[in-house]
Design a protein around this motif. Structure first.
Motif, PDB file in Angstrom:
ATOM      1  N   THR A  76       0.828  -1.202   0.000  1.00  0.00           N
ATOM      2  CA  THR A  76       0.000   0.000   0.000  1.00  0.00           C
ATOM      3  C   THR A  76       0.863   1.253   0.000  1.00  0.00           C
ATOM      4  O   THR A  76       0.554   2.229  -0.692  1.00  0.00           O
ATOM      5  N   GLY A  77       1.954   1.227   0.757  1.00  0.00           N
ATOM      6  CA  GLY A  77       2.861   2.376   0.759  1.00  0.00           C
ATOM      7  C   GLY A  77       3.406   2.667  -0.624  1.00  0.00           C
ATOM      8  O   GLY A  77       3.435   3.820  -1.083  1.00  0.00           O
ATOM      9  N   ASN A  78       3.845   1.621  -1.333  1.00  0.00           N
ATOM     10  CA  ASN A  78       4.365   1.804  -2.687  1.00  0.00           C
ATOM     11  C   ASN A  78       3.287   2.271  -3.652  1.00  0.00           C
ATOM     12  O   ASN A  78       3.523   3.137  -4.512  1.00  0.00           O
ATOM     13  N   LEU A  79       2.093   1.701  -3.508  1.00  0.00           N
ATOM     14  CA  LEU A  79       1.015   2.051  -4.420  1.00  0.00           C
ATOM     15  C   LEU A  79       0.518   3.478  -4.190  1.00  0.00           C
ATOM     16  O   LEU A  79       0.261   4.226  -5.147  1.00  0.00           O
ATOM     17  N   VAL A  80       0.413   3.871  -2.944  1.00  0.00           N
ATOM     18  CA  VAL A  80       0.011   5.238  -2.624  1.00  0.00           C
ATOM     19  C   VAL A  80       1.021   6.239  -3.190  1.00  0.00           C
ATOM     20  O   VAL A  80       0.648   7.258  -3.793  1.00  0.00           O
ATOM     21  N   GLU A  81       2.294   5.952  -3.000  1.00  0.00           N
ATOM     22  CA  GLU A  81       3.337   6.855  -3.508  1.00  0.00           C
ATOM     23  C   GLU A  81       3.288   6.970  -5.026  1.00  0.00           C
ATOM     24  O   GLU A  81       3.344   8.072  -5.588  1.00  0.00           O
ATOM     25  N   ALA A  82       3.158   5.836  -5.690  1.00  0.00           N
ATOM     26  CA  ALA A  82       3.135   5.846  -7.154  1.00  0.00           C
ATOM     27  C   ALA A  82       1.863   6.500  -7.687  1.00  0.00           C
ATOM     28  O   ALA A  82       1.906   7.238  -8.690  1.00  0.00           O
ATOM     29  N   ALA A  83       0.730   6.246  -7.030  1.00  0.00           N
ATOM     30  CA  ALA A  83      -0.529   6.849  -7.464  1.00  0.00           C
ATOM     31  C   ALA A  83      -0.502   8.359  -7.297  1.00  0.00           C
ATOM     32  O   ALA A  83      -0.980   9.110  -8.159  1.00  0.00           O
ATOM     33  N   GLY A  84       0.078   8.823  -6.195  1.00  0.00           N
ATOM     34  CA  GLY A  84       0.197  10.257  -5.982  1.00  0.00           C
ATOM     35  C   GLY A  84       1.073  10.913  -7.027  1.00  0.00           C
ATOM     36  O   GLY A  84       0.734  11.971  -7.570  1.00  0.00           O
ATOM     37  N   ALA A  85       2.197  10.272  -7.334  1.00  0.00           N
ATOM     38  CA  ALA A  85       3.111  10.823  -8.336  1.00  0.00           C
ATOM     39  C   ALA A  85       2.479  10.845  -9.725  1.00  0.00           C
ATOM     40  O   ALA A  85       2.785  11.728 -10.544  1.00  0.00           O
ATOM     41  N   ALA A  86       1.586   9.887  -9.989  1.00  0.00           N
ATOM     42  CA  ALA A  86       0.952   9.795 -11.303  1.00  0.00           C
ATOM     43  C   ALA A  86      -0.272  10.708 -11.433  1.00  0.00           C
ATOM     44  O   ALA A  86      -0.859  10.811 -12.512  1.00  0.00           O
ATOM     45  N   GLY A  87      -0.660  11.339 -10.340  1.00  0.00           N
ATOM     46  CA  GLY A  87      -1.822  12.215 -10.370  1.00  0.00           C
ATOM     47  C   GLY A  87      -3.153  11.490 -10.404  1.00  0.00           C
ATOM     48  O   GLY A  87      -4.162  12.037 -10.869  1.00  0.00           O
ATOM     49  N   VAL A  88      -3.162  10.269  -9.880  1.00  0.00           N
ATOM     50  CA  VAL A  88      -4.411   9.504  -9.815  1.00  0.00           C
ATOM     51  C   VAL A  88      -5.411  10.257  -8.931  1.00  0.00           C
ATOM     52  O   VAL A  88      -5.061  10.731  -7.853  1.00  0.00           O
ATOM     53  N   GLY A  89      -6.657  10.335  -9.388  1.00  0.00           N
ATOM     54  CA  GLY A  89      -7.642  11.144  -8.680  1.00  0.00           C
ATOM     55  C   GLY A  89      -8.616  10.380  -7.814  1.00  0.00           C
ATOM     56  O   GLY A  89      -9.476  10.988  -7.159  1.00  0.00           O
ATOM     57  N   HIS A  90      -8.486   9.053  -7.781  1.00  0.00           N
ATOM     58  CA  HIS A  90      -9.431   8.257  -6.985  1.00  0.00           C
ATOM     59  C   HIS A  90      -8.774   6.931  -6.655  1.00  0.00           C
ATOM     60  O   HIS A  90      -8.368   6.195  -7.562  1.00  0.00           O
ATOM     61  N   TYR A  91      -8.670   6.623  -5.374  1.00  0.00           N
ATOM     62  CA  TYR A  91      -8.075   5.368  -4.910  1.00  0.00           C
ATOM     63  C   TYR A  91      -9.192   4.560  -4.255  1.00  0.00           C
ATOM     64  O   TYR A  91      -9.772   4.971  -3.260  1.00  0.00           O
ATOM     65  N   VAL A  92      -9.496   3.393  -4.828  1.00  0.00           N
ATOM     66  CA  VAL A  92     -10.538   2.513  -4.309  1.00  0.00           C
ATOM     67  C   VAL A  92      -9.874   1.267  -3.746  1.00  0.00           C
ATOM     68  O   VAL A  92      -9.035   0.655  -4.405  1.00  0.00           O
ATOM     69  N   ALA A  93     -10.239   0.881  -2.528  1.00  0.00           N
ATOM     70  CA  ALA A  93      -9.664  -0.329  -1.938  1.00  0.00           C
ATOM     71  C   ALA A  93     -10.764  -1.184  -1.325  1.00  0.00           C
ATOM     72  O   ALA A  93     -11.739  -0.667  -0.769  1.00  0.00           O
ATOM     73  N   LEU A  94     -10.577  -2.482  -1.431  1.00  0.00           N
ATOM     74  CA  LEU A  94     -11.495  -3.443  -0.826  1.00  0.00           C
ATOM     75  C   LEU A  94     -10.959  -3.858   0.534  1.00  0.00           C
ATOM     76  O   LEU A  94      -9.808  -4.261   0.663  1.00  0.00           O
ATOM     77  N   SER A  95     -11.792  -3.761   1.567  1.00  0.00           N
ATOM     78  CA  SER A  95     -11.394  -4.132   2.913  1.00  0.00           C
ATOM     79  C   SER A  95     -12.451  -5.052   3.517  1.00  0.00           C
ATOM     80  O   SER A  95     -13.262  -5.633   2.789  1.00  0.00           O
ATOM     81  N   VAL A  96     -12.434  -5.200   4.829  1.00  0.00           N
ATOM     82  CA  VAL A  96     -13.256  -6.212   5.497  1.00  0.00           C
ATOM     83  C   VAL A  96     -14.107  -5.582   6.599  1.00  0.00           C
ATOM     84  O   VAL A  96     -13.595  -4.830   7.440  1.00  0.00           O
ATOM     85  N   VAL A  97     -15.386  -5.906   6.598  1.00  0.00           N
ATOM     86  CA  VAL A  97     -16.280  -5.463   7.673  1.00  0.00           C
ATOM     87  C   VAL A  97     -15.756  -5.993   9.017  1.00  0.00           C
ATOM     88  O   VAL A  97     -15.406  -7.163   9.144  1.00  0.00           O
ATOM     89  N   GLY A  98     -15.698  -5.117   9.987  1.00  0.00           N
ATOM     90  CA  GLY A  98     -15.279  -5.509  11.332  1.00  0.00           C
ATOM     91  C   GLY A  98     -13.795  -5.405  11.587  1.00  0.00           C
ATOM     92  O   GLY A  98     -13.331  -5.733  12.690  1.00  0.00           O
ATOM     93  N   SER A  99     -13.027  -4.932  10.596  1.00  0.00           N
ATOM     94  CA  SER A  99     -11.565  -4.889  10.756  1.00  0.00           C
ATOM     95  C   SER A  99     -11.135  -4.122  11.994  1.00  0.00           C
ATOM     96  O   SER A  99     -10.227  -4.549  12.720  1.00  0.00           O
ATOM     97  N   ASP A 100     -11.767  -2.987  12.246  1.00  0.00           N
ATOM     98  CA  ASP A 100     -11.358  -2.143  13.365  1.00  0.00           C
ATOM     99  C   ASP A 100     -11.897  -2.629  14.703  1.00  0.00           C
ATOM    100  O   ASP A 100     -11.534  -2.094  15.757  1.00  0.00           O
TER     101      ASP A 100
END
Length: 251
Positions: A76-100
């Protein structure tokens, strides 16, 4: 628009790519097989060039606590950095109910870290938290088996078909960023023991499911409601009894 789906060849990702393509988007499936490695960062800059949206449905190859934490933190750290540098305007991620709510579970702890990295990235985002997939019923039994006995708690679960998850993820990717989290679940609540018992019986699996209040789910005791979605969750229509006959177990 160009939408890069990381983990785009997996159970959810492949269906997300297909749905987005059918709706006229340039959906790119990114995975190690296509030369994109989120752990090393290889190929990220190239695949994200010109992308307006990135969808992260990737998963750790190992569910051991340390391994899964290292995977989501690094990837996620690598993907966030690369997406920011590329000017990506929307980051969608699949997670799990109850994680927190279940920090004892190493996998869910790692998903919370993933979510936090995305929230702190400065990139407009949408988080889709799903309940357990119907497709996981056999794997849950396997992970809780002691010989021919499967020990599971009676914790409430509201499982969902993977196809319904993919539909929501694709629709979210094609829309405006939520700036928050949406929960999705199936239409029915089961006890985890009841759900797995039903699935095994339908598939003529002779293992006995024993209800055990002390049994753990990925290291955690989920309690009655720990894995259930909250008020306002989006509920799909596919029922488990209708899904089973058309989804034989993977050999």
């Amino acid at each position: 628009m160009k939408i890069v789906v990381v983990g785009g060849t997996g159970l959810i990702g492949s269906q997300v790519v297909r749905r987005l393509t059918e709706h006229g988007h340039e959906a790119v499936a990114a995975s190690p097989a296509s030369g994109v490695d989120t752990i090393t960062g290889e190929g990220l800059k190239e695949v994200l060039q010109g992308a307006r949206v990135v969808v992260d449905v990737s998963n750790s190859p190992s569910f051991a606590d340390d391994d899964v934490m290292a995977f989501f933190r690094t990837a996620t750290g690598n993907l966030v950095e690369a997406a920011g540098a590329a000017g990506v305007g929307h980051y969608v991620a699949l997670s799990v109910v109850g994680s927190d709510r279940l920090p004892e579970a190493g996998y869910l702890r790692a998903k919370v870290v993933q979510e936090d990295l995305i929230k702190q990235s400065g990139i407009p985002f949408s988080l889709v938290r799903a309940t357990q997939f119907f497709e996981f019923v056999g794997g849950i039994a396997d992970s809780s088996a002691e010989g021919t006995t499967v020990r599971l708690p009676g914790a409430g679960v509201q499982p969902i078909a993977a196809a319904d998850v993919a539909a929501v993820v694709a629709r979210t990717a094609a829309g405006e960023p939520l700036g928050g989290t949406v929960e999705i679940a199936g239409p029915e609540v089961f006890g985890m023991d009841e759900w797995v018992r039903t699935g095994l019986a339908f598939r003529h699996d002779a293992r006995e499911v024993v209800t055990d209040a002390e049994a753990r789910y990925f290291g955690a005791k989920p309690g009655k409601d720990g894995l259930l979605p909250g008020p306002g969750a989006q509920l799909s229509e596919t029922r488990f009894a209708d899904w089973l006959p058309v989804n034989p177990p993977v050999k």
